[in-house]
Design a protein around this motif. Structure first.
Motif, PDB file in Angstrom:
ATOM      1  N   ILE A  27      -1.560  16.184 -26.588  1.00  0.00           N
ATOM      2  CA  ILE A  27      -2.679  16.597 -25.730  1.00  0.00           C
ATOM      3  C   ILE A  27      -3.103  15.461 -24.803  1.00  0.00           C
ATOM      4  CG2 ILE A  27      -5.060  17.419 -25.661  1.00  0.00           C
ATOM      5  CD1 ILE A  27      -3.112  19.507 -26.714  1.00  0.00           C
ATOM      6  N   SER A  28      -3.613  14.392 -25.393  1.00  0.00           N
ATOM      7  CA  SER A  28      -4.198  13.308 -24.597  1.00  0.00           C
ATOM      8  C   SER A  28      -3.165  12.591 -23.735  1.00  0.00           C
ATOM      9  CB  SER A  28      -4.887  12.310 -25.536  1.00  0.00           C
ATOM     10  OG  SER A  28      -5.458  11.247 -24.809  1.00  0.00           O
ATOM     11  N   LEU A  29      -2.030  12.227 -24.325  1.00  0.00           N
ATOM     12  CA  LEU A  29      -1.033  11.451 -23.593  1.00  0.00           C
ATOM     13  C   LEU A  29      -0.349  12.249 -22.478  1.00  0.00           C
ATOM     14  CD1 LEU A  29       1.208   8.795 -25.238  1.00  0.00           C
ATOM     15  CD2 LEU A  29       2.063  10.168 -23.373  1.00  0.00           C
ATOM     16  N   PRO A  30       0.150  13.468 -22.731  1.00  0.00           N
ATOM     17  CA  PRO A  30       0.769  14.220 -21.620  1.00  0.00           C
ATOM     18  C   PRO A  30      -0.213  14.546 -20.503  1.00  0.00           C
ATOM     19  CG  PRO A  30       0.673  15.553 -23.618  1.00  0.00           C
ATOM     20  CD  PRO A  30       0.332  14.157 -24.017  1.00  0.00           C
ATOM     21  N   PHE A  31      -1.491  14.768 -20.851  1.00  0.00           N
ATOM     22  CA  PHE A  31      -2.493  14.989 -19.804  1.00  0.00           C
ATOM     23  C   PHE A  31      -2.622  13.735 -18.938  1.00  0.00           C
ATOM     24  CE2 PHE A  31      -6.706  14.586 -18.033  1.00  0.00           C
ATOM     25  CZ  PHE A  31      -6.956  15.838 -17.495  1.00  0.00           C
ATOM     26  N   THR A  32      -2.693  12.571 -19.574  1.00  0.00           N
ATOM     27  CA  THR A  32      -2.871  11.307 -18.861  1.00  0.00           C
ATOM     28  C   THR A  32      -1.732  11.057 -17.876  1.00  0.00           C
ATOM     29  OG1 THR A  32      -4.068  10.387 -20.753  1.00  0.00           O
ATOM     30  CG2 THR A  32      -3.163   8.818 -19.157  1.00  0.00           C
ATOM     31  N   LEU A  33      -0.518  11.416 -18.269  1.00  0.00           N
ATOM     32  CA  LEU A  33       0.653  11.158 -17.426  1.00  0.00           C
ATOM     33  C   LEU A  33       1.055  12.357 -16.575  1.00  0.00           C
ATOM     34  CD1 LEU A  33       2.968   9.269 -19.949  1.00  0.00           C
ATOM     35  CD2 LEU A  33       1.495   8.301 -18.195  1.00  0.00           C
ATOM     36  N   ALA A  34       0.406  13.500 -16.791  1.00  0.00           N
ATOM     37  CA  ALA A  34       0.816  14.764 -16.152  1.00  0.00           C
ATOM     38  C   ALA A  34       2.258  15.095 -16.528  1.00  0.00           C
ATOM     39  CB  ALA A  34       0.642  14.704 -14.633  1.00  0.00           C
ATOM     40  N   THR A  35       2.613  14.820 -17.778  1.00  0.00           N
ATOM     41  CA  THR A  35       3.917  15.212 -18.310  1.00  0.00           C
ATOM     42  C   THR A  35       3.817  16.661 -18.796  1.00  0.00           C
ATOM     43  OG1 THR A  35       4.467  12.976 -19.022  1.00  0.00           O
ATOM     44  CG2 THR A  35       5.622  14.784 -20.119  1.00  0.00           C
ATOM     45  N   PRO A  36       4.590  17.581 -18.243  1.00  0.00           N
ATOM     46  CA  PRO A  36       4.483  18.988 -18.663  1.00  0.00           C
ATOM     47  C   PRO A  36       4.790  19.150 -20.154  1.00  0.00           C
ATOM     48  CG  PRO A  36       5.757  18.783 -16.632  1.00  0.00           C
ATOM     49  CD  PRO A  36       5.576  17.403 -17.163  1.00  0.00           C
ATOM     50  N   ARG A  66       0.834  -1.211   0.000  1.00  0.00           N
ATOM     51  CA  ARG A  66       0.000   0.000   0.000  1.00  0.00           C
ATOM     52  C   ARG A  66       0.867   1.259   0.000  1.00  0.00           C
ATOM     53  NH1 ARG A  66      -5.044  -0.053   4.006  1.00  0.00           N
ATOM     54  NH2 ARG A  66      -5.376   1.830   2.791  1.00  0.00           N
ATOM     55  N   LYS A  67       1.960   1.192   0.746  1.00  0.00           N
ATOM     56  CA  LYS A  67       2.860   2.344   0.798  1.00  0.00           C
ATOM     57  C   LYS A  67       3.558   2.548  -0.544  1.00  0.00           C
ATOM     58  CE  LYS A  67       6.571   4.370   3.582  1.00  0.00           C
ATOM     59  NZ  LYS A  67       7.480   4.178   4.740  1.00  0.00           N
ATOM     60  N   VAL A  68       3.984   1.433  -1.148  1.00  0.00           N
ATOM     61  CA  VAL A  68       4.652   1.512  -2.454  1.00  0.00           C
ATOM     62  C   VAL A  68       3.674   2.002  -3.515  1.00  0.00           C
ATOM     63  CG1 VAL A  68       5.692   0.120  -4.287  1.00  0.00           C
ATOM     64  CG2 VAL A  68       6.375  -0.244  -1.919  1.00  0.00           C
ATOM     65  N   LYS A  69       2.430   1.518  -3.452  1.00  0.00           N
ATOM     66  CA  LYS A  69       1.419   1.904  -4.436  1.00  0.00           C
ATOM     67  C   LYS A  69       1.156   3.400  -4.411  1.00  0.00           C
ATOM     68  CE  LYS A  69      -3.134   0.551  -6.135  1.00  0.00           C
ATOM     69  NZ  LYS A  69      -4.338  -0.296  -5.900  1.00  0.00           N
ATOM     70  N   SER A  70       1.228   4.007  -3.226  1.00  0.00           N
ATOM     71  CA  SER A  70       0.974   5.447  -3.117  1.00  0.00           C
ATOM     72  C   SER A  70       2.048   6.269  -3.819  1.00  0.00           C
ATOM     73  CB  SER A  70       0.906   5.848  -1.641  1.00  0.00           C
ATOM     74  OG  SER A  70       2.169   5.675  -1.006  1.00  0.00           O
ATOM     75  N   LYS A  71       3.229   5.669  -4.055  1.00  0.00           N
ATOM     76  CA  LYS A  71       4.326   6.377  -4.716  1.00  0.00           C
ATOM     77  C   LYS A  71       4.356   6.134  -6.220  1.00  0.00           C
ATOM     78  CE  LYS A  71       7.334   6.170  -0.635  1.00  0.00           C
ATOM     79  NZ  LYS A  71       8.643   5.690  -0.107  1.00  0.00           N
ATOM     80  N   MET A  72       3.499   5.246  -6.693  1.00  0.00           N
ATOM     81  CA  MET A  72       3.494   4.924  -8.115  1.00  0.00           C
ATOM     82  C   MET A  72       2.892   6.069  -8.926  1.00  0.00           C
ATOM     83  SD  MET A  72       2.279   0.946  -8.311  1.00  0.00           S
ATOM     84  CE  MET A  72       1.848   1.186 -10.037  1.00  0.00           C
ATOM     85  N   PRO A  73       3.437   6.333 -10.127  1.00  0.00           N
ATOM     86  CA  PRO A  73       2.839   7.355 -11.002  1.00  0.00           C
ATOM     87  C   PRO A  73       1.455   6.897 -11.449  1.00  0.00           C
ATOM     88  CG  PRO A  73       4.508   6.095 -12.177  1.00  0.00           C
ATOM     89  CD  PRO A  73       4.606   5.694 -10.736  1.00  0.00           C
ATOM     90  N   GLU A  74       0.523   7.840 -11.522  1.00  0.00           N
ATOM     91  CA  GLU A  74      -0.847   7.505 -11.896  1.00  0.00           C
ATOM     92  C   GLU A  74      -1.126   7.875 -13.344  1.00  0.00           C
ATOM     93  OE1 GLU A  74      -4.098   7.725  -8.699  1.00  0.00           O
ATOM     94  OE2 GLU A  74      -2.820   9.444  -8.266  1.00  0.00           O
TER      95      GLU A  74
END
Length: 683
Positions: free
Chosen positions: A413-422, A195-203
């Motif tokens: 547009i779609s992919l950087p939004f999904t990953l929060a890649t600036p 659970r702790k590791v999962k909280s650090k995973m990129p969403e």
């Protein structure tokens, strides 16, 4: 597995430690009697392996579960031996044997991945193997698998000690109680660590699934010019802009269909999302010439909805002021600041119900709409993320492409939004802008035409290599020539990864010529074959709504390993003197000469049909033909091509240019190329 066998197996496994403790430690029942319980377990295992009651196909099941049947039979024989002879050694070795079996099962997957813990995780979550965190989870699961292997070694060693202790109580307490308690503690500790590791995973949060709390308010989504300038636009800014545009759309709620053209990536994202939130039809077009827009608007007159409105951030086009359009920057600037409730209100977007139309000019020059949904867009993104998500997460994104085409929309547009890649707010329009990107690692989304333009400009400089740090380049919209691939690698420091697809199919395959050569690798979730009639590539994938798939216009050779080589377009096949010839094949032969940087072969129809070729020489070609007359260069290429083709179909006219006319997406202008030969009287 048969339901009865499943139930019995579960009861046997759960009851084992209880029976051991009760019979041996508490009631001091001789271990000979306990062998009856082991016989029961062995029979349950055999039921599981054979699928009892037998309804046919027993041999097939036995072959499939051969190891399981062997181990169950071995256990059954050992228990029967103990029951008959009264010797308990074989039964006491049962826990040791189980530890050895589990050690082998878990340990073997460390050498033949994926590891067993990752396999269990994928069974629980079917989408995990193609998710952003797949590689992250697999690495974590590998560590867990190693820990379990260590546990089985230590537990098996302790069990072996109790076997030869001559103390039935000690054996039963440890193997029927302590070992299970240790196992439970290990399960519990791993659960909390997980659970702790999962909280650090990129969403990975697609456009159709986000809510106001999906990201923290200060998460940077967009930046100006370059990252180190620190001019950022955050998640909070995104929510505010979406709320402002939704307010405008609600004031014009009677309009169902909206044309969207926005050169500013940031304004495009906010407006596009607001349109989907308001359940509007979105019409995307890169061409905003007045006639083209009027033709799109005219296509809506037969609709029950009212007239189509036009949203843009452009004031004029081709020197003419745009009339009848709603100006996006003005909408955002003039709208009142939304309340906190309005800002946090994020209407749900149903990906299956979204209506998005990508407009192309087709072959007629008139608007051609290709219907799409976020469902297919996000499925395409999911595959790219599963393959290269970590590359996006470790870089800032910039692009040279229009977001009004499918490739540009998916990757900028779609992919950087999904990953929060600036992502960079404005498109890179000039090659020298790459020199600014020396402050961080960047993901570059480009087309071959822009890479070629950059290479040509940089090659004239004293130090042509760009000052980029650990870049990554995606390109699509046309094939990259082998020479351009090498030049890009030298100047950018990265060999471009090419994505092959179309507006109708989205992504089909990929390649990186440094390792793959000219061979394309299909996306993992794509099924491809060649059409029997014309040899064109046909594909079924999650990105295509039609369950029967889609037939492209591309000719391919599919290899035994499932990869393929493109042989040009079906419409590139022409007849010269009743002989069929592929224009693409002639172009490829010219490129293989090692003297040509780019070329285009077209079919001409004057008094008769013949081929004509436009060639851009590379540095070796310019050096070789320096000072030579044009007819001598023509003769060289004629003699070169006659090695592969009959004389009657070889190009009859030649032009040597500095560059070939292309559009923004890198597509060659065939009509302009043909026009080069209309006034040419040379043979």
């Amino acid at each position: 597995m048969n339901r009865i066998a499943k139930i019995l197996l579960a009861v046997a496994i759960v009851a084992y430690p209880i029976v051991v403790l009760a019979c041996l430690a508490i009631f001091h029942v001789p271990i000979k009697i306990f062998s009856l319980f082991i016989i029961f377990i062995a029979l349950v295992y055999l039921l599981n392996a054979t699928g009892f009651p037998v309804s046919g196909g027993l041999k097939a099941r036995l072959r499939k579960n051969a190891r399981f049947v062997f181990l169950s039979g071995l256990l059954l024989v050992a228990a029967l031996f103990c029951l008959v002879t009264g010797r308990d050694l074989l039964i006491k070795l049962y826990p040791v044997a189980m530890c050895a079996i589990f050690l082998f099962t878990f340990g073997s997957t460390l050498f033949s991945p994926p590891n067993i813990c990752f396999r269990f995780a994928c069974l629980a979550d079917k989408s995990l193997s193609s998710s952003l965190g797949a590689s992250f989870v697999e690495r974590y699961c590998r560590k867990v698998t190693v820990i379990w292997c260590v546990f089985f070694v230590l537990n098996g060693a302790c069990a072996l000690v109790t076997v030869f202790s001559n103390n039935d109580t000690l054996w039963s307490v440890y193997n029927g109680g302590i070992s299970y308690l240790l196992m439970g503690i290990l399960f519990a500790v791993e659960f909390f660590v997980r659970r702790k590791v999962k909280s650090k995973m990129p969403e990975s949060i697609p456009i159709s699934q986000f809510c106001a709390k999906s990201r923290s308010m200060d998460t940077v989504l967009c930046y100006e010019r370059k990252w180190s300038d620190k001019i950022y636009f955050t998640w909070g800014d995104f929510l505010v802009n979406c709320a402002k545009i939704r307010s405008f759309l609600k004031a014009h709620d009677e309009t169902e269909r909206w044309i969207l053209h926005c050169e500013d990536y940031w304004f495009f994202l906010c407006t596009f999302v607001a349109l989907l939130q308001c359940k509007k039809e979105v019409l995307l077009t890169a061409n905003i010439s007045p006639n083209f827009i009027e033709e799109i608007r005219g296509s809506g007159k037969s609709q029950e909805s009212s007239a189509i409105r036009f949203l843009t951030d452009q004031i004029d086009v081709e020197g003419r002021k745009i009339e009848g359009a709603d100006f996006i920057p003005g909408i955002i600037e003039n709208a009142p600041l939304p309340s906190e409730q309005e800002k946090l209100d994020t209407p749900k977007i149903n990906a299956d119900e979204t209506k998005i139309f990508l407009y192309t000019s087709g072959s007629t020059g008139h608007p051609k709409a290709v219907a799409q949904r976020m469902t297919e867009f996000e499925a395409d993104n999911a595959f790219v993320i599963s393959k290269w998500g970590s590359e996006f997460l470790s870089r800032k994104l910039c692009a040279t492409v229009s977001q009004h085409h499918i490739y540009g929309f998916l990757f900028t547009i779609s992919l950087p939004f999904t990953l929060a890649t600036p992502f960079r707010r404005k498109r890179i329009e000039f090659p020298d802008e790459f020199s600014l990107l020396d402050d961080d690692s960047y993901m570059i989304i480009a087309v071959p035409a822009f890479l070629k333009r950059t290479v040509m400009e940089r090659e004239t400089m004293e130090n042509p290599k760009l000052p980029l740090s650990n870049p990554w380049i995606f390109t699509s919209g046309g094939a990259v020539s082998p020479e351009l691939s090498k030049q890009t690698d030298c100047i950018f420091g990265f060999c471009p990864l090419e994505v092959y697809g179309s507006t109708e199919t989205s992504g089909i395959a990929y390649r990186q010529q440094k390792t793959d050569g000219l061979v394309w690798t299909p996306f993992d979730n794509a099924k491809i074959w060649t059409d029997k009639d014309d040899g064109c590539l046909t594909i079924i994938s999650p990105y295509i709504k039609d369950p029967n798939g889609f037939k492209t216009g591309d000719l391919v050779d599919i290899r035994e390993d499932g990869k393929f080589i493109l042989n040009g377009r079906a419409d590139s096949i022409v007849k010269i003197e009743e002989k069929r010839i592929s224009l693409t094949e002639v172009e490829n032969r010219l490129l293989q000469s090692g003297l040509v940087q780019d070329c285009c072969v077209v079919a001409m129809n004057d008094r008769r049909q013949y081929l004509a070729a436009v060639i851009v020489l590379n540095s070796q070609g310019k050096e070789k033909f320096s000072g030579m007359e044009k007819f001598q260069i023509n003769r060289f290429f004629h003699e070169y091509l006659i090695q592969f083709f009959e004389n009657v179909i070889l190009p009859k006219k030649w032009r040597y240019l500095d560059k070939i006319p292309v559009d923004v997406q890198g597509k060659k202008h065939k009509l302009e190329i043909q026009a080069l030969f209309h006034s040419d009287s040379e043979g």
